[in-house]
Design a protein around this motif. Sequence first.
Motif, PDB file in Angstrom:
ATOM      1  N   GLU A   1       0.869  -1.184   0.000  1.00 29.06           N
ATOM      2  CA  GLU A   1       0.000   0.000   0.000  1.00 29.06           C
ATOM      3  C   GLU A   1       0.903   1.231   0.000  1.00 29.06           C
ATOM      4  O   GLU A   1       1.901   1.277   0.720  1.00 29.06           O
ATOM      5  CB  GLU A   1      -0.907   0.038   1.232  1.00 29.06           C
TER       6      GLU A   1
ATOM      7  N   THR B   1      -5.572  11.510   2.181  1.00 32.25           N
ATOM      8  CA  THR B   1      -6.945  11.015   2.330  1.00 32.25           C
ATOM      9  C   THR B   1      -7.105  10.363   3.702  1.00 32.25           C
ATOM     10  O   THR B   1      -6.114  10.097   4.388  1.00 32.25           O
ATOM     11  CB  THR B   1      -7.277   9.953   1.259  1.00 32.25           C
TER      12      THR B   1
ATOM     13  N   THR C   1      -7.662   4.132   4.476  1.00 32.60           N
ATOM     14  CA  THR C   1      -8.593   3.249   3.766  1.00 32.60           C
ATOM     15  C   THR C   1      -8.683   1.891   4.452  1.00 32.60           C
ATOM     16  O   THR C   1      -7.831   1.515   5.273  1.00 32.60           O
ATOM     17  CB  THR C   1      -8.137   3.032   2.317  1.00 32.60           C
ATOM     18  N   GLN C   2      -9.708   1.146   4.056  1.00 32.00           N
ATOM     19  CA  GLN C   2      -9.857  -0.211   4.577  1.00 32.00           C
ATOM     20  C   GLN C   2      -8.726  -1.118   4.099  1.00 32.00           C
ATOM     21  O   GLN C   2      -8.312  -2.038   4.813  1.00 32.00           O
ATOM     22  CB  GLN C   2     -11.216  -0.781   4.154  1.00 32.00           C
ATOM     23  N   GLY C   3      -8.226  -0.837   2.877  1.00 30.91           N
ATOM     24  CA  GLY C   3      -7.107  -1.634   2.382  1.00 30.91           C
ATOM     25  C   GLY C   3      -5.879  -1.503   3.255  1.00 30.91           C
ATOM     26  O   GLY C   3      -5.208  -2.491   3.575  1.00 30.91           O
TER      27      GLY C   3
ATOM     28  N   PRO D   1     -12.044  -1.839  -0.359  1.00 35.22           N
ATOM     29  CA  PRO D   1     -10.651  -1.487  -0.031  1.00 35.22           C
ATOM     30  C   PRO D   1     -10.349   0.000  -0.164  1.00 35.22           C
ATOM     31  O   PRO D   1      -9.478   0.514   0.541  1.00 35.22           O
ATOM     32  CB  PRO D   1      -9.831  -2.310  -1.032  1.00 35.22           C
ATOM     33  N   ASP D   2     -11.053   0.715  -1.044  1.00 37.45           N
ATOM     34  CA  ASP D   2     -10.793   2.140  -1.234  1.00 37.45           C
ATOM     35  C   ASP D   2     -11.734   3.019  -0.433  1.00 37.45           C
ATOM     36  O   ASP D   2     -11.636   4.251  -0.496  1.00 37.45           O
ATOM     37  CB  ASP D   2     -10.918   2.501  -2.718  1.00 37.45           C
TER      38      ASP D   2
ATOM     39  N   PRO E   1     -15.568   5.945  -1.935  1.00 39.64           N
ATOM     40  CA  PRO E   1     -14.110   5.826  -2.067  1.00 39.64           C
ATOM     41  C   PRO E   1     -13.430   7.173  -1.840  1.00 39.64           C
ATOM     42  O   PRO E   1     -13.935   8.220  -2.253  1.00 39.64           O
ATOM     43  CB  PRO E   1     -13.925   5.344  -3.514  1.00 39.64           C
ATOM     44  N   VAL E   2     -12.279   7.143  -1.172  1.00 40.35           N
ATOM     45  CA  VAL E   2     -11.584   8.381  -0.835  1.00 40.35           C
ATOM     46  C   VAL E   2     -11.033   9.043  -2.092  1.00 40.35           C
ATOM     47  O   VAL E   2     -10.773   8.380  -3.101  1.00 40.35           O
ATOM     48  CB  VAL E   2     -10.451   8.115   0.175  1.00 40.35           C
TER      49      VAL E   2
ATOM     50  N   LYS F   1     -12.363  11.176  -4.276  1.00 40.50           N
ATOM     51  CA  LYS F   1     -13.202  11.372  -5.455  1.00 40.50           C
ATOM     52  C   LYS F   1     -13.774  12.780  -5.551  1.00 40.50           C
ATOM     53  O   LYS F   1     -14.242  13.191  -6.607  1.00 40.50           O
ATOM     54  CB  LYS F   1     -14.341  10.351  -5.463  1.00 40.50           C
TER      55      LYS F   1
END
Length: 418
Positions: free
Chosen positions: A200, A243, A246-248, A264-265, A332-333, A335
């Motif tokens: 990541e 950002t 994230t979950q990822g 994930p995003d 999603p972050v 955007k």
Amino acid sequence: VFTPPYAPSEQYSLRGDQGPWTDIYAVGVTFYQMLTARLPDDALSRLRDPSFVGPHAATGGKVSKALDGVIAKAISPEVGDRFRSVDEFFEALSLPSSVKLGYQEPAKQDDRAAVEARKLEEERIAAEQKAEDERIARERAAAEKARAEKAAADKAAKEEQERRAMRVEPVVNKPRQFKTEYSDVVVVKPAGLFRTERTEVVRFASIPAGTFIMGSPEDEYGRSRDEAQHKVTLTSPFEMMVTPVTQGLWRLVMGNNPSYFKGPDLPVESVSWDEVQDFIAKLNQMLGTNNLRLPTEAEWEYACRAGTTGARYRELDKIAWYDDNSGGKTHPVGKKAPNAWGLYDMLGNVWEWCQDWYGAYPFGSVTDPTGFLTGSIRVNRGGSWYYNARYVRAAIRGCDVPRARYGALGFRLARSVR
């Protein structure tokens, strides 16, 4: 699902201590509204400022003061202070029976004319007294209005004088004077016997040292009482994650995903302040550093404003996911449009934990503030997908107990610059 004006503090958390006292709170708010024709402040606001205007004061004495204590207990923002059962609430509402009227001997036939004349005289006197009372009330109201208008004018003049004296030009007041620089941190989870290598990339934006006015002016729409303006100076530059986490990235570091909405995003949510500290410790260990942390509340607002001074750094729908455009979920972050310093989702999507204990702002100018040394609730900032425009502003302050976890609460990282 709940309606904020009628919801106690425990309903803002998926793990709140709910019971009969939760419904009693909603009934108490309804009772308060019936008695006063207005709603009390919401539960989270009264956690921050526990002052309470009872029905007696709110109606100018038209409601018995005996009800103040009952209503205050029913809608206390603290769970433990409320009635524990409906029976206990009803018992507290029981009032003394009215005084019985004594028996009156009916008038004799030959006394009826005198009685009627006396009744007419009493009505005349009552009418004259009512007219006099109304005249006095009008004069008092006019005098009070004049005093209030003068006081308001004096207050406005004083505030404007103080504002002019307090106003400063931030070091980076014009965003174009500062060119954002980015640094990437690569987080790698090595391959093992039954897994492949995972990577990541975490991007940080550089934030310069500077001075700004923290809080909001009194005429800002949606302003809360805990947003008093004051001058803040940050003497050291720092870096802010571009950002929210994230979950990822959370899964890569922690090996799980506690989020209510999955992807994930998407920003990770449903994580407590305490769990975030564990995440930061593990990520620092993976990277061999010790400079990753949560931002202070002052750093967060400074980075969010990016040299601007209004309620938001750009038009709301262009920069934030909130209740009018989110569709009832996170997104999603990255955007929406960023601020002038390249930070995305500073407003909306998810509330973001800060390092500070929650408390009243200091009076006057401060340098490098880090909040209170101790407390019971931690600060979070920025609003979320669930909240309306009032709660999606640069100055809005949220707060929760450190163990709170719900689907609109996440975080982003800051990094100290040596």
